[in-house]
Design a protein around this motif. Structure first.
Motif, PDB file in Angstrom:
ATOM      1  N   MET A 114       0.825  -1.211   0.000  1.00  0.00           N
ATOM      2  CA  MET A 114       0.000   0.000   0.000  1.00  0.00           C
ATOM      3  C   MET A 114       0.853   1.253   0.000  1.00  0.00           C
ATOM      4  O   MET A 114       0.516   2.253  -0.616  1.00  0.00           O
ATOM      5  CB  MET A 114      -0.954  -0.014   1.200  1.00  0.00           C
ATOM      6  N   ASP A 115       1.997   1.184   0.703  1.00  0.00           N
ATOM      7  CA  ASP A 115       2.849   2.354   0.815  1.00  0.00           C
ATOM      8  C   ASP A 115       3.305   2.837  -0.572  1.00  0.00           C
ATOM      9  O   ASP A 115       3.221   4.020  -0.903  1.00  0.00           O
ATOM     10  CB  ASP A 115       4.037   1.979   1.705  1.00  0.00           C
ATOM     11  N   TRP A 116       3.767   1.891  -1.386  1.00  0.00           N
ATOM     12  CA  TRP A 116       4.208   2.271  -2.745  1.00  0.00           C
ATOM     13  C   TRP A 116       3.025   2.844  -3.539  1.00  0.00           C
ATOM     14  O   TRP A 116       3.154   3.833  -4.260  1.00  0.00           O
ATOM     15  CB  TRP A 116       4.795   1.049  -3.492  1.00  0.00           C
ATOM     16  N   CYS A 117       1.871   2.201  -3.378  1.00  0.00           N
ATOM     17  CA  CYS A 117       0.697   2.616  -4.163  1.00  0.00           C
ATOM     18  C   CYS A 117       0.233   4.029  -3.801  1.00  0.00           C
ATOM     19  O   CYS A 117      -0.316   4.740  -4.648  1.00  0.00           O
ATOM     20  CB  CYS A 117      -0.449   1.626  -3.955  1.00  0.00           C
ATOM     21  N   MET A 118       0.440   4.424  -2.545  1.00  0.00           N
ATOM     22  CA  MET A 118      -0.025   5.748  -2.122  1.00  0.00           C
ATOM     23  C   MET A 118       0.875   6.888  -2.637  1.00  0.00           C
ATOM     24  O   MET A 118       0.409   8.007  -2.853  1.00  0.00           O
ATOM     25  CB  MET A 118      -0.088   5.816  -0.584  1.00  0.00           C
ATOM     26  N   LYS A 119       2.158   6.577  -2.817  1.00  0.00           N
ATOM     27  CA  LYS A 119       3.156   7.618  -3.089  1.00  0.00           C
ATOM     28  C   LYS A 119       2.802   8.588  -4.228  1.00  0.00           C
ATOM     29  O   LYS A 119       2.896   9.800  -4.049  1.00  0.00           O
ATOM     30  CB  LYS A 119       4.538   6.995  -3.344  1.00  0.00           C
ATOM     31  N   PRO A 120       2.401   8.096  -5.396  1.00  0.00           N
ATOM     32  CA  PRO A 120       2.159   9.044  -6.505  1.00  0.00           C
ATOM     33  C   PRO A 120       1.008  10.019  -6.236  1.00  0.00           C
ATOM     34  O   PRO A 120       0.942  11.080  -6.853  1.00  0.00           O
ATOM     35  CB  PRO A 120       1.810   8.141  -7.697  1.00  0.00           C
ATOM     36  N   ASP A 121       0.122   9.668  -5.296  1.00  0.00           N
ATOM     37  CA  ASP A 121      -1.043  10.527  -5.024  1.00  0.00           C
ATOM     38  C   ASP A 121      -0.837  11.447  -3.814  1.00  0.00           C
ATOM     39  O   ASP A 121      -1.737  12.237  -3.487  1.00  0.00           O
ATOM     40  CB  ASP A 121      -2.296   9.666  -4.816  1.00  0.00           C
ATOM     41  N   VAL A 122       0.356  11.342  -3.182  1.00  0.00           N
ATOM     42  CA  VAL A 122       0.630  12.216  -2.032  1.00  0.00           C
ATOM     43  C   VAL A 122       0.610  13.670  -2.504  1.00  0.00           C
ATOM     44  O   VAL A 122       1.264  14.016  -3.484  1.00  0.00           O
ATOM     45  CB  VAL A 122       2.003  11.864  -1.394  1.00  0.00           C
ATOM     46  N   GLY A 123      -0.170  14.489  -1.822  1.00  0.00           N
ATOM     47  CA  GLY A 123      -0.213  15.914  -2.160  1.00  0.00           C
ATOM     48  C   GLY A 123      -1.371  16.313  -3.064  1.00  0.00           C
ATOM     49  O   GLY A 123      -1.585  17.498  -3.343  1.00  0.00           O
ATOM     50  N   LEU A 124      -2.154  15.335  -3.511  1.00  0.00           N
ATOM     51  CA  LEU A 124      -3.377  15.681  -4.276  1.00  0.00           C
ATOM     52  C   LEU A 124      -4.307  16.497  -3.374  1.00  0.00           C
ATOM     53  O   LEU A 124      -4.207  16.397  -2.141  1.00  0.00           O
ATOM     54  CB  LEU A 124      -4.140  14.404  -4.650  1.00  0.00           C
ATOM     55  N   PRO A 125      -5.231  17.262  -3.946  1.00  0.00           N
ATOM     56  CA  PRO A 125      -6.228  17.922  -3.102  1.00  0.00           C
ATOM     57  C   PRO A 125      -6.879  16.883  -2.184  1.00  0.00           C
ATOM     58  O   PRO A 125      -7.286  15.810  -2.641  1.00  0.00           O
ATOM     59  CB  PRO A 125      -7.238  18.473  -4.108  1.00  0.00           C
ATOM     60  N   LYS A 126      -6.920  17.228  -0.886  1.00  0.00           N
ATOM     61  CA  LYS A 126      -7.432  16.266   0.083  1.00  0.00           C
ATOM     62  C   LYS A 126      -8.949  16.407   0.198  1.00  0.00           C
ATOM     63  O   LYS A 126      -9.448  17.520   0.432  1.00  0.00           O
ATOM     64  CB  LYS A 126      -6.782  16.536   1.436  1.00  0.00           C
ATOM     65  N   PRO A 127      -9.668  15.322   0.052  1.00  0.00           N
ATOM     66  CA  PRO A 127     -11.129  15.432   0.171  1.00  0.00           C
ATOM     67  C   PRO A 127     -11.528  15.911   1.567  1.00  0.00           C
ATOM     68  O   PRO A 127     -10.907  15.540   2.560  1.00  0.00           O
ATOM     69  CB  PRO A 127     -11.610  13.995  -0.056  1.00  0.00           C
ATOM     70  N   ASP A 128     -12.548  16.728   1.619  1.00  0.00           N
ATOM     71  CA  ASP A 128     -13.091  17.152   2.906  1.00  0.00           C
ATOM     72  C   ASP A 128     -13.909  16.026   3.526  1.00  0.00           C
ATOM     73  O   ASP A 128     -14.120  16.009   4.734  1.00  0.00           O
ATOM     74  CB  ASP A 128     -13.974  18.393   2.701  1.00  0.00           C
ATOM     75  N   LEU A 129     -14.363  15.110   2.678  1.00  0.00           N
ATOM     76  CA  LEU A 129     -15.203  14.001   3.128  1.00  0.00           C
ATOM     77  C   LEU A 129     -15.066  12.846   2.134  1.00  0.00           C
ATOM     78  O   LEU A 129     -15.114  13.066   0.921  1.00  0.00           O
ATOM     79  CB  LEU A 129     -16.667  14.484   3.149  1.00  0.00           C
ATOM     80  N   VAL A 130     -14.853  11.651   2.654  1.00  0.00           N
ATOM     81  CA  VAL A 130     -14.859  10.460   1.795  1.00  0.00           C
ATOM     82  C   VAL A 130     -15.897   9.496   2.346  1.00  0.00           C
ATOM     83  O   VAL A 130     -15.791   9.037   3.487  1.00  0.00           O
ATOM     84  CB  VAL A 130     -13.491   9.732   1.772  1.00  0.00           C
TER      85      VAL A 130
END
Ligand code: ADP
Ligand code: 2DT
Length: 212
Positions: A114-130
């Protein structure tokens, strides 16, 4: 005075949980109550990158697993300028799947953490609600058969569900689990309730950065 920003609201969940149905209903309800709102979905198959992804999902092409993961992420990043512009203008974005699907689907493949999979999306606009639309496989089956796209098998969807469970343990994300087995209107009421709270809260807080 600068206008208040819109909220970034994401719907996640397994296949046939009702994500698309509920995104549409939420956008309609928000617009009808005078709150500007637009729907988005990922993958966005209309862009050049999205077309590569679409061909892969339709099994018209094969792509190496890391490569397609990065394309899904790139498909989000290419839309970030537009998303920020709309949020700044006070438009609430209701998004059908986001980086959480990205991580859950790729990390369900052998050899991915999961750690590798998350890396490219680090810093995307963070949802206020999921909101995670929870539905067990037996109930999902009553809503129709799996389609013929890649990933549409019960064994794979089961591992994806486990990965979502792990992602939902992250307290830095505002997760709400929604019982998607209720009828469409009752599910909508729950989703609208959480969304209105998120829209009010977002007005007074800057947009965050995901997983940072
Ligand atoms: P998803 O986008 O999560 O795959 P959809 O919104 O496309 O799910 O819905 C999948 C199917 O289930 C559609 O036929 C839809 O009409 C039906 N459906 C959606 N929500 C409900 C619900 N709450 N109860 C029963 N059927 C539903
Ligand atoms: P739908 O268009 O029916 O939602 O299916 N997926 C999605 C990934 O593998 N990675 C991602 O980053 C995203 C957003 C989930 C799209 C399929 O693509 C998968 C199902």
């Amino acid at each position: 005075m600068a206008s208040k920003r819109g909220a970034l609201i994401v719907l996640e969940g397994v296949d046939r949980a009702g994500k698309t149905t509920q995104c549409k209903k939420l956008v309609q309800a928000l617009q009808a109550s005078g709150r500007p709102a637009e729907m988005m979905r990922f993958p966005d198959r209309t862009t050049t990158i999205g077309q590569l992804i679409s061909a892969y999902l339709e099994k018209k092409s094969d792509l190496e697993d890391h490569t397609v993961h990065l394309l899904f992420s790139a498909n989000r990043w290419e839309l970030v300028p537009l998303m920020k512009q709309q949020l700044d203008r006070g438009i609430t974005l209701v998004v059908d799947r986001y980086a959480f699907s990205g991580v859950a689907f790729t990390s369900a493949k052998p050899g991915f953490c999961m750690d590798w999979c998350m890396k490219p999306d680090v810093g995307l606009p963070k949802p206020d609600l999921v909101m995670f639309l929870q539905l067990n496989p037996a109930e999902a089956a009553l809503r129709g058969q799996f389609g013929s796209e890649r990933y549409e098998t019960s064994a794979f969807q089961k591992s994806v569900q486990q990965k979502f469970k792990q992602l939902m343990k992250d307290p830095s994300v505002n997760w709400k689990v929604i019982d998607a087995s209720k009828n469409v209107d009752d599910v909508h009421d729950d989703i609208k309730h959480h969304s209105l709270n998120a829209i009010s809260a977002a007005e007074n807080t800057p947009l965050g950065e995901l997983w940072k």
